[in-house]
Design a protein around this motif. Structure first.
Motif, PDB file in Angstrom:
ATOM      1  N   THR A 126      11.122  -1.441 -29.648  1.00  0.00           N
ATOM      2  CA  THR A 126      10.771  -2.017 -30.939  1.00  0.00           C
ATOM      3  C   THR A 126      10.261  -3.445 -30.781  1.00  0.00           C
ATOM      4  OG1 THR A 126      12.460  -0.658 -32.015  1.00  0.00           O
ATOM      5  CG2 THR A 126      11.641  -2.557 -33.231  1.00  0.00           C
ATOM      6  N   SER A 127      10.908  -4.223 -29.888  1.00  0.00           N
ATOM      7  CA  SER A 127      10.465  -5.587 -29.644  1.00  0.00           C
ATOM      8  C   SER A 127       9.051  -5.628 -29.082  1.00  0.00           C
ATOM      9  CB  SER A 127      11.434  -6.277 -28.693  1.00  0.00           C
ATOM     10  OG  SER A 127      10.995  -7.579 -28.383  1.00  0.00           O
ATOM     11  N   ALA A 128       8.766  -4.722 -28.128  1.00  0.00           N
ATOM     12  CA  ALA A 128       7.421  -4.667 -27.568  1.00  0.00           C
ATOM     13  C   ALA A 128       6.390  -4.283 -28.627  1.00  0.00           C
ATOM     14  CB  ALA A 128       7.381  -3.681 -26.401  1.00  0.00           C
ATOM     15  N   ARG A 129       6.783  -3.321 -29.484  1.00  0.00           N
ATOM     16  CA  ARG A 129       5.856  -2.910 -30.540  1.00  0.00           C
ATOM     17  C   ARG A 129       5.608  -4.040 -31.534  1.00  0.00           C
ATOM     18  NH1 ARG A 129       6.318  -0.880 -35.654  1.00  0.00           N
ATOM     19  NH2 ARG A 129       8.577  -0.963 -35.522  1.00  0.00           N
ATOM     20  N   ARG A 130       6.694  -4.795 -31.853  1.00  0.00           N
ATOM     21  CA  ARG A 130       6.546  -5.892 -32.802  1.00  0.00           C
ATOM     22  C   ARG A 130       5.652  -6.999 -32.230  1.00  0.00           C
ATOM     23  NH1 ARG A 130      11.498  -7.083 -33.275  1.00  0.00           N
ATOM     24  NH2 ARG A 130      11.931  -5.690 -35.025  1.00  0.00           N
ATOM     25  N   LYS A 131       5.832  -7.302 -30.945  1.00  0.00           N
ATOM     26  CA  LYS A 131       4.987  -8.316 -30.333  1.00  0.00           C
ATOM     27  C   LYS A 131       3.529  -7.879 -30.270  1.00  0.00           C
ATOM     28  CE  LYS A 131       8.587 -10.484 -27.531  1.00  0.00           C
ATOM     29  NZ  LYS A 131       9.060 -10.791 -26.153  1.00  0.00           N
ATOM     30  N   ALA A 132       3.316  -6.601 -30.017  1.00  0.00           N
ATOM     31  CA  ALA A 132       1.940  -6.111 -30.002  1.00  0.00           C
ATOM     32  C   ALA A 132       1.317  -6.194 -31.394  1.00  0.00           C
ATOM     33  CB  ALA A 132       1.916  -4.673 -29.488  1.00  0.00           C
TER      34      ALA A 132
END
Length: 515
Positions: A126-132
Motif C-alpha cells: 500500500t505504501s508503494a502504491r501510495r508513493k507511486a
C-alpha cells in the motif's frame, strides 16, 4: 468583476466529460469489504475443494491475494483480507481441520507468522502504491503548472490579466471556484459556483495581511500573491481536485511575476508614448515659434521703417510708436510662452554666468512694468550681497513668474514686496503679497503642474504652470523654493540661488576628486 456560473448537476473530470454523482463513502467502503470477503471465500473454495492444496500452497495463495488487494484497493481492505485469510487458513488447512483451534504449537507459530507477513506485505504494498500515486499526482501537477505559466506568457483573447488567470486555473486544475484579488485596482475577478466558501472580504484580508486562509472541510484555500516581500493581491481556490497548497503558492508566485511583467510592459509603453508626445510637442513648438515670429518680425520692421521718416505728424508718430512697442511686447510674450512650454516638457539646461542680485531683480521688474502699472513694488535688497552664478535668462523667468503670481492674486491697491539677503552659500529672495492666502491643505500641491487653488479657478485666468516652471528652474540651479501663508495675511514665496563662490568651490572639489 467577472463571474461565470457552472451547471449544478454533474461533475467534470480531467477529460471534460460529465459523470453522474457517486454514492456515499460509507456505502463504497461496505461494498469493498464485502468484495474482500467474497475474494477470500472464492480462493478458499478453489484451494480446498478444487486443487486440494496443502497448507504451504494455501498460505502462498492467500499472500498473493493480499498483495493484489493492497495494490488495487488499499490498506484497510488488505488488512481485512489478512485477518479473513488467517481465519480461513486456520479453519480449512491447519489441523484439526474444520475448527478454529490449533493442536500443534508449531502451527501456532506458522499461523502468527502468516498473519504478520500478510499485514506487513499489505502495508508495504500500500505504501508503494501510495508513493507511486503521489509521484503521478506531482507529475500531473507540474505539467499543469507548466501549461499555466506558458499560457500566461502567451497572448490571450482575455480583456485583462485577471480574467486570464482565473480562467486558466479553472480549466487546468479543474477548480469549481477561482477568485483573484488585485491590490492595485482593489477589484476581484472570479469564476464561481454558488454557494461558495470564498468571500471578497477574505481575499482582501489575505491580500493586505499576507496570511494564508484555509477551510479544510470545504476544500477552500486562499494564498497571498507576493513579489519581493510586497503583497500584490491574493488567490483563492475551492473545489479543486488537482491542486495542493504548495502548488497554489507556486501558482501565486507565477501570477506575481506575470503581474509585474505586465505592469513593466505598460510602463514601457507609457514611457514610449510620452517620449513620442514630447517629440511631437517640440516639433509643434518650433512650428508655432516660426509662425508667430515671422509676422511679428515683419510688423516690427515696418513700424521701425515708418518711425524713421520725418513726414509723420505727432498723432501718427504716437500710433506707430504704440504698434512698435506692442510688437516688442508680443514678441516677448511669445518667446516666454514657448520657453515655458519647453521647460515643462524637458529637463532644464543651464548656461551659468556670474550675476548680481540687483541686476536680476531690476531686469525682472522692468519687464513686468506694463502689468504693474498703478501697483507699488517695494524693493528691500541688502547691501554687499555676493555674486550669484545662474542662468540669467531662466532665473529672470522664474522671478517674473513669482511677481506675476503676486500681481494676479493680490488686491490692486496692495503693495508687492521683493527682498534679498545673504544666507550662507546662497542668496535668499522673497516675493510677498497681501492676497487672501493659500489654505494649508493646498500648500503642498501649489507647485504641482496644472494645479490651481479652488477659490482662484473661477475668478482668475491661468494654467497652473507658472509656479511649476519657477520650481523646476530654481531646483535645477541647486536651490529650493517654498511658501509661507496664513488666511487673510497674504503669501510669501521664498527661494535660494547659489553664490558664485560656492559654485566655484564645488567645481574645484569635483576636479580634485576626479584627479
Amino acid at each position: 468583476m467577472v463571474e461565470a456560473l457552472r451547471p449544478k448537476t454533474g461533475w467534470r473530470n480531467t477529460e471534460g466529460r460529465t459523470t453522474l454523482p457517486r454514492s456515499s463513502p460509507f456505502l463504497r467502503r461496505v461494498c469493498r469489504f464485502l468484495g474482500v470477503a467474497v475474494a477470500v471465500a472464492a480462493l478458499t473454495a478453489i484451494d480446498f475443494r478444487v486443487v486440494h492444496a496443502n497448507s504451504a500452497t494455501a498460505a502462498f495463495s492467500y499472500l498473493l491475494l493480499i498483495l493484489g488487494l493492497a495494490t488495487r484497493a488499499g490498506l484497510p481492505e488488505s488488512i481485512a483480507a489478512s485477518f479473513a485469510s488467517t481465519l480461513a487458513y486456520n479453519f480449512f488447512f491447519l489441523p484439526p481441520i474444520g475448527t478454529l483451534t490449533v493442536a500443534d504449537p508449531q502451527n501456532w507459530v506458522a499461523l502468527v507468522a502468516f498473519l504478520v507477513t500478510a499485514i506487513t506485505a499489505s502495508q508495504l504494498s500500500t505504501s508503494a502504491r501510495r508513493k507511486a500515486e503521489e509521484a503521478g499526482f506531482r507529475q500531473q501537477e507540474l505539467q499543469r503548472m507548466y501549461n499555466f505559466s506558458r499560457a500566461l506568457m502567451l497572448k490571450s483573447d482575455e480583456p485583462s490579466l485577471a480574467n486570464q488567470i482565473t480562467r486558466q486555473i479553472s480549466e487546468l486544475f479543474d477548480a469549481q471556484d477561482v477568485w483573484f484579488y488585485d491590490c492595485a485596482t482593489n477589484s476581484v475577478c472570479k469564476i464561481t459556483t454558488p454557494p461558495s466558501p470564498l468571500e471578497e472580504s477574505l481575499l482582501r484580508e489575505v491580500g493586505t495581511g499576507g496570511q494564508i486562509w484555509r477551510k479544510t472541510e470545504r476544500g477552500a484555500l486562499i494564498v497571498p500573491v507576493r513579489l519581493g516581500g510586497r503583497c500584490l493581491g491574493s488567490l483563492g481556490v475551492a473545489g479543486a481536485a488537482f491542486v495542493s497548497e504548495v502548488a497554489l503558492q507556486a501558482i501565486a508566485q507565477l501570477v506575481a511575476i506575470a503581474m509585474e511583467r505586465t505592469r513593466a510592459q505598460e510602463l514601457t509603453a507609457r514611457a514610449e508614448a510620452a517620449r513620442q508626445n514630447e517629440q511631437l510637442k517640440s516639433t509643434l513648438l518650433d512650428a508655432l515659434a516660426h509662425e508667430f515670429k515671422t509676422p511679428l518680425t515683419s510688423i516690427k520692421a515696418a513700424a521701425t521703417t515708418v518711425l524713421s521718416r520725418n513726414t509723420l505728424n505727432e498723432m501718427e508718430r504716437d500710433l506707430v510708436s504704440v504698434v512698435d512697442e506692442e510688437a516688442d511686447h508680443l514678441d516677448r510674450l511669445v518667446s516666454e510662452a514657448i520657453e515655458l512650454a519647453r521647460i515643462g516638457a524637458s529637463p532644464v539646461t543651464l548656461h551659468r554666468e556670474p550675476c548680481s542680485v540687483d541686476e536680476l531683480i531690476s531686469s525682472a521688474v522692468t519687464q513686468l512694468r506694463r502689468l504693474s502699472e498703478g501697483r507699488v513694488l517695494e524693493l528691500a535688497i541688502k547691501r554687499d550681497l555676493p555674486l550669484i552664478e545662474i542662468d540669467r535668462r531662466l532665473s529672470e523667468l522664474a522671478l517674473r513668474q513669482l511677481l506675476n503670481n503676486a500681481l494676479k492674486y493680490s488686491p490692486p491697491s496692495s503693495a508687492i514686496q521683493v527682498t534679498a539677503e545673504s544666507q550662507g552659500d546662497n542668496v535668499m529672495l522673497r516675493v510677498c503679497n497681501a492676497g487672501q492666502g493659500i489654505p494649508r491643505s493646498e500648500q503642498d500641491l501649489i507647485f504641482e503642474k496644472f494645479y490651481r487653488g479652488r477659490e482662484a479657478r473661477a475668478r482668475i485666468a491661468g494654467t497652473g504652470m507658472g509656479l511649476t516652471i519657477a520650481r523646476d528652474i530654481i531646483e535645477a540651479h541647486g536651490g529650493r523654493i517654498w511658501l509661507a501663508s496664513e488666511p487673510a495675511k497674504g503669501v510669501q514665496f521664498s527661494f535660494t540661488l547659489p553664490t558664485f563662490a560656492s559654485v566655484k568651490a564645488i567645481r574645484q572639489q569635483r576636479q580634485q576628486t576626479v584627479a
